[in-house]
Design a protein around this motif. Sequence first.
Motif, short mmCIF file in Angstrom:
data_model
loop_
_atom_site.label_atom_id
_atom_site.label_comp_id
_atom_site.label_asym_id
_atom_site.label_seq_id
_atom_site.Cartn_x
_atom_site.Cartn_y
_atom_site.Cartn_z
N ILE A 116 37.92 23.79 4.25
CA ILE A 116 37.80 22.79 5.32
C ILE A 116 38.97 21.83 5.15
O ILE A 116 39.08 21.14 4.14
N GLY A 117 39.85 21.80 6.14
CA GLY A 117 41.01 20.94 6.06
C GLY A 117 40.70 19.53 6.50
O GLY A 117 40.85 18.57 5.73
N GLN A 118 40.26 19.37 7.74
CA GLN A 118 40.00 18.04 8.29
C GLN A 118 38.93 18.14 9.38
O GLN A 118 39.00 19.00 10.24
N TRP A 119 37.98 17.22 9.32
CA TRP A 119 36.99 17.11 10.39
C TRP A 119 37.56 16.18 11.44
O TRP A 119 38.01 15.07 11.13
N PHE A 120 37.58 16.61 12.69
CA PHE A 120 38.06 15.78 13.80
C PHE A 120 36.94 14.91 14.36
O PHE A 120 37.20 13.93 15.04
N LYS A 121 35.70 15.28 14.11
CA LYS A 121 34.53 14.55 14.61
C LYS A 121 33.61 14.21 13.45
O LYS A 121 33.58 14.91 12.44
N LYS A 122 32.83 13.15 13.63
CA LYS A 122 31.87 12.71 12.62
C LYS A 122 30.46 12.88 13.18
O LYS A 122 30.28 13.06 14.38
N VAL A 123 29.46 12.76 12.31
CA VAL A 123 28.07 12.84 12.74
C VAL A 123 27.81 11.72 13.74
O VAL A 123 28.20 10.57 13.53
N GLY A 124 27.18 12.06 14.85
CA GLY A 124 26.85 11.09 15.88
C GLY A 124 27.88 11.02 17.00
O GLY A 124 27.64 10.37 18.01
N GLU A 125 29.01 11.69 16.85
CA GLU A 125 30.04 11.65 17.89
C GLU A 125 29.79 12.76 18.91
O GLU A 125 29.39 13.87 18.56
N ALA A 126 30.07 12.45 20.16
CA ALA A 126 29.91 13.42 21.24
C ALA A 126 31.09 14.38 21.25
O ALA A 126 32.22 14.00 20.95
N VAL A 127 30.82 15.63 21.60
CA VAL A 127 31.86 16.64 21.75
C VAL A 127 31.63 17.38 23.06
O VAL A 127 30.51 17.50 23.53
N SER A 128 32.71 17.84 23.64
CA SER A 128 32.59 18.68 24.82
C SER A 128 32.81 20.13 24.40
O SER A 128 33.35 20.40 23.33
#
Length: 136
Positions: A19-31
């Motif tokens: 896993i390099g980098q998470w672009f989103k965190k817990v609780g964030e909306a994604v499309s």
Amino acid sequence: MAEEVKVPQLGESVTEATIGQWFKKVGEAVSQDEPIVELETDKVAMEVNAPIAGVISELVVGEGDTVEVGALIAMIDANGKAAAPAPTPAPAQSKPEANGQPAEAPAPAAPAPAPQPSAAPASDIPLAPAVRRIVE
């Protein structure tokens, strides 16, 4: 309804990734199809996209962890609501002075002057061979 996000097939002979980098965190909306994480292997770095629109409900692994192809890495809740952004405090209103007159608002700070681009003499800039032939 929660949707699982799994490590996709990365290549013919590649069986694990980091896993390099998470672009989103817990609780964030994604499309749907929005990149949510970057996976790195010895051959390639690739982004994993969200399979559905929703809210990240769980990140199963952290940055730097090694995962196998097909392993569960995150959960997306299609019915979830994004965490509300932290409210920004309202600017303080000036209080009236004791004599009933309104206090003067502080003067806004002057903007910093824009930096001037340094103009290098044309003779100091090296020209590419094709440009030099056109100029000559």
